[in-house]
Scaffold this motif. Structure first.
Motif, PDB file in Angstrom:
ATOM      1  N   ALA A 151       0.838  -1.202   0.000  1.00  0.00           N
ATOM      2  CA  ALA A 151       0.000   0.000   0.000  1.00  0.00           C
ATOM      3  C   ALA A 151       0.871   1.249   0.000  1.00  0.00           C
ATOM      4  CB  ALA A 151      -0.932  -0.007   1.213  1.00  0.00           C
ATOM      5  N   TYR A 152       1.921   1.236   0.805  1.00  0.00           N
ATOM      6  CA  TYR A 152       2.852   2.367   0.850  1.00  0.00           C
ATOM      7  C   TYR A 152       3.496   2.585  -0.520  1.00  0.00           C
ATOM      8  CZ  TYR A 152       6.828   5.275   2.051  1.00  0.00           C
ATOM      9  OH  TYR A 152       7.743   6.294   2.084  1.00  0.00           O
ATOM     10  N   SER A 153       3.947   1.517  -1.147  1.00  0.00           N
ATOM     11  CA  SER A 153       4.596   1.621  -2.462  1.00  0.00           C
ATOM     12  C   SER A 153       3.648   2.195  -3.508  1.00  0.00           C
ATOM     13  CB  SER A 153       5.094   0.252  -2.924  1.00  0.00           C
ATOM     14  OG  SER A 153       6.128  -0.204  -2.103  1.00  0.00           O
ATOM     15  N   ILE A 154       2.422   1.714  -3.507  1.00  0.00           N
ATOM     16  CA  ILE A 154       1.434   2.195  -4.478  1.00  0.00           C
ATOM     17  C   ILE A 154       1.178   3.685  -4.293  1.00  0.00           C
ATOM     18  CG2 ILE A 154      -0.995   2.064  -5.176  1.00  0.00           C
ATOM     19  CD1 ILE A 154      -0.802  -0.977  -4.426  1.00  0.00           C
ATOM     20  N   LEU A 155       0.927   4.088  -3.052  1.00  0.00           N
ATOM     21  CA  LEU A 155       0.584   5.486  -2.792  1.00  0.00           C
ATOM     22  C   LEU A 155       1.777   6.420  -2.989  1.00  0.00           C
ATOM     23  CD1 LEU A 155      -1.679   5.030   0.339  1.00  0.00           C
ATOM     24  CD2 LEU A 155      -2.402   5.689  -1.970  1.00  0.00           C
ATOM     25  N   SER A 156       2.945   6.001  -2.531  1.00  0.00           N
ATOM     26  CA  SER A 156       4.107   6.886  -2.615  1.00  0.00           C
ATOM     27  C   SER A 156       4.620   7.036  -4.040  1.00  0.00           C
ATOM     28  CB  SER A 156       5.221   6.405  -1.692  1.00  0.00           C
ATOM     29  OG  SER A 156       5.695   5.140  -2.098  1.00  0.00           O
ATOM     30  N   SER A 157       4.227   6.153  -4.938  1.00  0.00           N
ATOM     31  CA  SER A 157       4.688   6.236  -6.320  1.00  0.00           C
ATOM     32  C   SER A 157       3.753   7.053  -7.215  1.00  0.00           C
ATOM     33  CB  SER A 157       4.851   4.832  -6.906  1.00  0.00           C
ATOM     34  OG  SER A 157       3.594   4.202  -7.062  1.00  0.00           O
ATOM     35  N   GLN A 158       2.664   7.555  -6.658  1.00  0.00           N
ATOM     36  CA  GLN A 158       1.705   8.316  -7.460  1.00  0.00           C
ATOM     37  C   GLN A 158       2.231   9.714  -7.742  1.00  0.00           C
ATOM     38  OE1 GLN A 158      -1.122   6.918  -8.880  1.00  0.00           O
ATOM     39  NE2 GLN A 158       0.107   5.238  -8.087  1.00  0.00           N
ATOM     40  N   PRO A 159       2.166  10.136  -9.019  1.00  0.00           N
ATOM     41  CA  PRO A 159       2.581  11.504  -9.331  1.00  0.00           C
ATOM     42  C   PRO A 159       1.509  12.490  -8.863  1.00  0.00           C
ATOM     43  CG  PRO A 159       1.698  10.443 -11.286  1.00  0.00           C
ATOM     44  CD  PRO A 159       1.717   9.402 -10.194  1.00  0.00           C
ATOM     45  N   GLY A 160       1.930  13.657  -8.527  1.00  0.00           N
ATOM     46  CA  GLY A 160       0.976  14.684  -8.139  1.00  0.00           C
ATOM     47  C   GLY A 160       0.464  14.492  -6.729  1.00  0.00           C
ATOM     48  N   PRO A 161      -0.324  15.449  -6.275  1.00  0.00           N
ATOM     49  CA  PRO A 161      -0.830  15.385  -4.900  1.00  0.00           C
ATOM     50  C   PRO A 161      -1.897  14.299  -4.728  1.00  0.00           C
ATOM     51  CG  PRO A 161      -1.741  17.271  -6.040  1.00  0.00           C
ATOM     52  CD  PRO A 161      -0.748  16.654  -6.980  1.00  0.00           C
ATOM     53  N   LEU A 162      -1.868  13.685  -3.565  1.00  0.00           N
ATOM     54  CA  LEU A 162      -2.887  12.697  -3.211  1.00  0.00           C
ATOM     55  C   LEU A 162      -4.028  13.395  -2.477  1.00  0.00           C
ATOM     56  CD1 LEU A 162      -0.617   9.856  -1.778  1.00  0.00           C
ATOM     57  CD2 LEU A 162      -1.880   9.797  -3.928  1.00  0.00           C
TER      58      LEU A 162
END
Length: 87
Positions: free
Chosen positions: A32-43
């Protein structure tokens, strides 16, 4: 916003968030951390809260605190005072 007006980036983010929440439900914090931290732009703020929880379990308390501060700020920007207080 209807499904037909979503951009490709919105759909990719939506899919990524679904995968991250699913991983977290299965206590797969690293994934979950890997998926979220790899997203471009603001979450979005709720995703920042999840990323902070994952960071707390996988990386560091300092990073988790920084992410919770970001989640708080995002909730404030969204005008959601109750969610900001909880973050």
């Amino acid at each position: 916003m209807s499904e037909s007006t979503l951009s490709g980036a919105d759909i990719r983010l939506s899919e990524a968030l679904g995968l991250a929440y699913s991983a977290a439900e299965n206590r797969d914090w690293s994934n979950a951390y890997s998926i979220l931290s790899s997203q471009p732009g603001p979450l979005p703020a709720p995703a920042l809260e999840l990323l902070a929880a994952c960071a707390l379990k996988t990386t560091s308390i300092a990073e988790a605190c920084s992410l919770m501060e970001s989640a708080f700020s995002a909730h404030v920007e969204d005008g959601n005072a109750l969610a900001a207080a909880k973050a």
